[in-house]
Scaffold this motif. Structure first.
Motif, short mmCIF file in Angstrom:
data_model
loop_
_atom_site.label_atom_id
_atom_site.label_comp_id
_atom_site.label_asym_id
_atom_site.label_seq_id
_atom_site.Cartn_x
_atom_site.Cartn_y
_atom_site.Cartn_z
N ASP A 1 0.81 -1.22 0.00
CA ASP A 1 0.00 0.00 0.00
C ASP A 1 0.85 1.27 0.00
O ASP A 1 0.36 2.34 0.35
CB ASP A 1 -0.93 0.01 1.21
CG ASP A 1 -0.17 0.00 2.54
OD1 ASP A 1 1.05 -0.25 2.53
OD2 ASP A 1 -0.82 0.23 3.58
N SER A 2 2.10 1.17 -0.42
CA SER A 2 3.00 2.31 -0.26
C SER A 2 2.96 3.29 -1.43
O SER A 2 3.52 4.39 -1.32
CB SER A 2 4.44 1.82 -0.06
OG SER A 2 4.89 1.10 -1.19
N ARG B 1 -6.53 5.70 -3.27
CA ARG B 1 -6.53 4.61 -4.25
C ARG B 1 -5.10 4.14 -4.51
O ARG B 1 -4.20 4.95 -4.69
CB ARG B 1 -7.14 5.06 -5.57
CG ARG B 1 -8.64 5.26 -5.60
CD ARG B 1 -9.09 5.76 -6.98
NE ARG B 1 -8.53 7.08 -7.27
CZ ARG B 1 -7.74 7.33 -8.30
NH1 ARG B 1 -7.38 6.35 -9.14
NH2 ARG B 1 -7.27 8.55 -8.52
N LEU B 2 -4.93 2.83 -4.56
CA LEU B 2 -3.61 2.30 -4.87
C LEU B 2 -3.29 2.53 -6.33
O LEU B 2 -4.16 2.44 -7.21
CB LEU B 2 -3.54 0.80 -4.56
CG LEU B 2 -3.71 0.40 -3.09
CD1 LEU B 2 -3.59 -1.12 -2.94
CD2 LEU B 2 -2.70 1.10 -2.20
N SER C 1 -3.65 10.78 2.88
CA SER C 1 -4.77 9.91 3.25
C SER C 1 -4.34 8.62 3.92
O SER C 1 -5.03 8.12 4.81
CB SER C 1 -5.59 9.58 1.99
OG SER C 1 -4.79 8.95 1.01
N ARG C 2 -3.22 8.05 3.54
CA ARG C 2 -2.78 6.78 4.13
C ARG C 2 -1.72 6.97 5.21
O ARG C 2 -1.06 6.01 5.61
CB ARG C 2 -2.26 5.84 3.02
CG ARG C 2 -3.36 5.27 2.15
CD ARG C 2 -2.83 4.26 1.14
NE ARG C 2 -3.91 3.63 0.39
CZ ARG C 2 -4.49 2.47 0.73
NH1 ARG C 2 -4.07 1.82 1.80
NH2 ARG C 2 -5.46 1.97 0.00
N THR D 1 8.45 9.21 6.08
CA THR D 1 8.27 8.69 4.73
C THR D 1 7.07 9.32 4.04
O THR D 1 7.01 9.35 2.80
CB THR D 1 8.06 7.16 4.77
OG1 THR D 1 7.07 6.86 5.76
CG2 THR D 1 9.35 6.44 5.11
N LEU D 2 6.13 9.84 4.81
CA LEU D 2 4.89 10.38 4.25
C LEU D 2 4.41 11.56 5.09
O LEU D 2 4.52 11.54 6.32
CB LEU D 2 3.81 9.28 4.22
CG LEU D 2 2.50 9.58 3.49
CD1 LEU D 2 2.75 9.73 2.00
CD2 LEU D 2 1.49 8.46 3.74
N HIS D 3 3.87 12.58 4.43
CA HIS D 3 3.33 13.77 5.10
C HIS D 3 2.11 13.37 5.94
O HIS D 3 1.30 12.55 5.53
CB HIS D 3 2.93 14.80 4.04
CG HIS D 3 2.69 16.16 4.59
ND1 HIS D 3 1.54 16.49 5.29
CD2 HIS D 3 3.43 17.31 4.53
CE1 HIS D 3 1.58 17.78 5.64
NE2 HIS D 3 2.73 18.28 5.20
N GLU D 4 2.02 13.96 7.12
CA GLU D 4 0.96 13.56 8.04
C GLU D 4 -0.45 13.95 7.58
O GLU D 4 -1.44 13.49 8.15
CB GLU D 4 1.21 14.14 9.44
CG GLU D 4 1.22 15.64 9.52
CD GLU D 4 1.52 16.15 10.93
OE1 GLU D 4 1.71 15.31 11.83
OE2 GLU D 4 1.56 17.36 11.12
N LYS D 5 -0.57 14.75 6.54
CA LYS D 5 -1.89 15.11 6.02
C LYS D 5 -2.35 14.19 4.88
O LYS D 5 -3.48 14.32 4.40
CB LYS D 5 -1.88 16.56 5.51
CG LYS D 5 -1.58 17.61 6.57
CD LYS D 5 -2.65 17.65 7.65
CE LYS D 5 -2.39 18.77 8.66
NZ LYS D 5 -3.38 18.76 9.77
#
Length: 721
Positions: free
Chosen positions: A437-438, A445-446, A564-565, A558-562
């Motif tokens: 799911d990365s 959506r993936l 969706s995932r 690794t990902l912005h806290e805003k």
């Protein structure tokens, strides 16, 4: 057939935390293809935990328990000593009742336990000393068992069928456990004791001790792992240990040694040195860093390449070993079940039963979209660092085949971008963020394959320019011009398709429908080290990376806290990875953002101070930094892990903005920075070609001073302030 109770087939190869219920931080040792995880007493607890002694991806011992008069000793102290060479443990007795109604008081029996690994064997010394005022009679039991679990079973995957446990063979000095796998390979664990036990039973050794006051007795226990493909090799306890210590001294002698005025910072680097040495495994081509313990203690292409790149300045010999091994195992044919195509560079190798049977597709697996351009990148960087053109000439055919893979298979859609579409039953996502799911869109959506990852385009750009430089060195000017032209065409197309003005940074990927994944993720930070991003957009991307939505205070998420995932407890969607931060910091240093590099290094260093042994794990959770609290650990992170181990060296290199150019015989520092907690830093045995130099750096209020303390050979130090 494989099944997993918690996950879909997409998640089949993940690491399931349910399999590690009750897991405590273990004590880790490794040598070659053997690694072990013990509890703090030196035992291995039976059950569904990761503890055990493993050989070639199989658990050869799942229980090791010592009792004195049927009672577990009390742990006084446990520590890893001799630069990761040995686990040293001090134990004592609780109150022990005797048959005649008398008892032995607590804390009068001392048990020293020393454990190390060498050449597929676990060596253990047990020294029992009586500090009681009276003689004591003690019975010591050692219990052993094994489940012959494949590492994927330990990770949580369920198997329908297993091989056959063989009847135990008893000997005067011990016994042998055996297993005939479904792959036809017999695996054996041979346990011996010197002196010989009083009694040998299946899975148990018994020793009787009668100790006068002040008297000691010593036992040597050897656990040897072997299979049909590897002969049993058992050596003398002391001689094998001396060889182990000599191997680390040899590693230290060839690597640059870094010392500082800050004892904690020096300890952090020393831990990294020791862990790096432990993870190195000898091959015919040189040393290769295994990816991590316990889940990835084997050859991984991407991990080896990035680890070698990150510690290239301190020990370029690792890069030579990695390049040689991967060149030797470069794919020569198309095999869809292994995601192999001619010229492609390896993702991983496994030698366990499930891999041999094809129950997992990783026996020799090529499902990595970035290993091939990273191979070419590292070859160029190795040449710049060492000037070792004869070695590059040796692997030049492999470099050419890698470039052909990039053009013919990597860009199968002929749209100008390298992308991946899984061919077999391996990994769904094939960049460094390979969770199912990365890679996704802003609405969650993936992404649909084929997927062109942002960082991979940067790697390809750097690979083509690096290969062009190597082609020039071989006087192949037409090829150099072709590669330079391809790189420039990619750069223009990349800027057009991957930049997102609204995000203020590059998108994470473009999916198979041509739709950009408009996600703020750390992937884009890797572009800064590749040179593909324009200076203005590189700076804007760095602004986003240092925004509090991505920068947690313990490092860049690794990902912005805003997004969706986003989940700060996920593997790739919100956690903090030290290697990811180090690569981003290196890119920032190349773009004149040294103060931001200092902030990143300080965040990662501060996190390490909260870790056991000051050892950086593979990753930790991405929760915001809170006052008087350390970072939140990720429960199944590898520790030690190769590229996390190498991160401190690249972070420091980036702070100093240091580059070694072997052809010019120069060491360059471009506006170096030392953080406030480093007043002085020494780099000793820094080699360029056959020359060697010792350098001392001193922090002043407005600059860093650099003094040459010793020099042997022709090396110039160039400082730009």
């Amino acid at each position: 057939m494989l099944k997993s109770p918690e996950t879909s087939s997409e998640q089949m190869y993940g690491i399931h935390t349910a399999a590690l219920k009750g897991k405590s931080h273990g004590q880790v040792l490794k040598h070659g293809d053997t690694f072990a995880v013990f509890d703090h007493s030196g035992d291995i607890l039976a059950g569904s935990q990761d503890q055990g002694i493993y050989f070639h991806g199989t658990r050869f011992l799942s229980q090791l328990k010592m009792t004195i008069c049927r009672i577990h000793p009390i742990v006084l102290n446990a520590s890893i000593v001799n630069d990761n060479g040995m686990l040293a443990i001090d134990l004592t007795n609780p109150i022990i009742g005797e048959g005649d109604g008398h008892s032995i008081p607590q804390g009068v029996i001392h048990i020293f336990r020393a454990i190390y690994l060498w050449d597929d064997c676990c060596y253990q010394l047990l020294r029992v000393t009586n500090y009681h005022a009276a003689p004591v009679a003690l019975r010591m039991h050692l219990f052993f068992d094994t489940d012959w679990a494949d590492i994927f079973e330990v990770r949580g995957t369920i198997r329908d069928h297993h091989g056959t446990a063989l009847e135990q063979k008893l000997h005067p000095d011990g016994f042998e456990l055996g297993y005939r796998g479904l792959d036809g390979i017999e695996r054996h664990t041979r346990v011996t004791s010197s002196p010989a036990p009083l009694k040998v039973e299946p899975g148990r050794l018994t020793h009787d001790l009668r100790l006068k006051p002040g008297q000691s007795e010593t036992f040597y226990i050897t656990i040897a792992c072997h299979d049909a493909n590897h002969e049993i090799r058992v050596g003398d306890y002391q001689q094998s240990f001396n060889t182990l210590i000599e191997s680390f001294a040899s590693f230290r002698s060839r690597a640059c040694r870094i010392e500082s005025s800050n004892a904690l910072f020096s300890n952090w680097l020393n831990r990294a040195y020791a862990d790096l040495h432990m993870l190195l495994t000898a091959t015919q081509e040189g040393f290769y860093p295994y990816a991590g313990i316990p889940w990835y203690s084997t050859y991984f292409g991407r991990d080896g390449l990035l680890t070698a790149l990150m510690c290239l300045q301190i020990d370029p010999g690792i890069a030579r070993g990695v390049l040689g091994y991967l060149a030797h195992h470069q794919a020569a044919e198309t095999r869809p079940e292994a995601d192999a195509e001619p010229g492609k560079i390896l993702h991983e190798v496994r030698a366990s039963e499930m891999a041999n049977l094809g129950e997992v597709p990783f026996r020799q697996y090529y499902g990595s979209v970035d290993s091939t351009p990273l191979f070419v990148m590292l070859a160029h960087q190795y040449w710049r660092r060492t000037g070792d053109l004869p070695f590059i000439e040796k692997i030049w055919p492999n470099i050419e085949r890698a470039l052909e893979w990039i053009d013919e298979y990597g860009d199968a859609g002929h749209d100008g971008f390298v992308e991946y579409r899984p061919a077999g039953e391996g990994l769904t996502n094939q960049g460094w963020k390979d969770s199912h799911d990365s890679v996704f869109h802003a609405d969650g959506r993936l992404a649909k394959p084929p997927i062109a990852l942002v960082e991979v385009q940067g790697y390809v750009y750097a690979a083509r320019l690096g290969a062009a430089a190597l082609a020039h060195a071989f006087n192949r000017r037409a090829l150099a011009e072709k590669l330079t032209g391809q790189a420039e065409a990619l750069r223009r197309l990349f800027e057009e398709r991957f930049w997102d003005e609204e995000l203020g940074m590059y998108v994470m990927a473009i999916d198979g429908e041509g739709e950009p994944c408009r996600i703020r993720a750390s992937n884009a930070g890797h572009l800064l080290m590749c040179g593909i991003a324009s200076p203005a957009r590189a700076r804007r991307t760095a602004d986003q990376l240092m925004d509090e939505g991505l920068f947690s205070g313990w490092g860049i998420r690794t990902l912005h806290e805003k997004e969706s995932r986003y989940n700060p407890m996920s593997y790739h969607n919100g956690s903090v990875w030290p290697h990811d931060n180090a690569l981003i910091a290196w890119g920032m240093s190349q773009n004149g953002m040294t103060r931001r590099v200092e902030n990143i290094m300080t965040a990662i260093y501060d996190a390490a101070l909260h870790m056991e042994l000051h050892r950086l794990p593979e990753l930790y959770c991405g929760f915001r930094r809170r006052a008087n609290q350390g970072p939140t650990l990720y429960p199944v992170a590898c520790s030690p892990q190769a590229w996390a181990t190498a991160a401190p060296f690249l972070l420091l290199q980036s702070c100093l903005n240091m580059e070694i150019d072997a052809e010019a015989r120069q060491i360059r520092f471009d506006h170096p920075v030392l953080p406030p907690y480093l007043d002085e830093l020494s780099m000793r045995n820094l080699t360029v070609g056959g020359a060697r130099i010792d350098i001392k750096l001193i922090r002043y209020p407005l600059a860093v001073g650099i003094n040459i303390e010793d020099r042997d050979g022709d090396i110039e130090v160039v400082v730009r302030k």
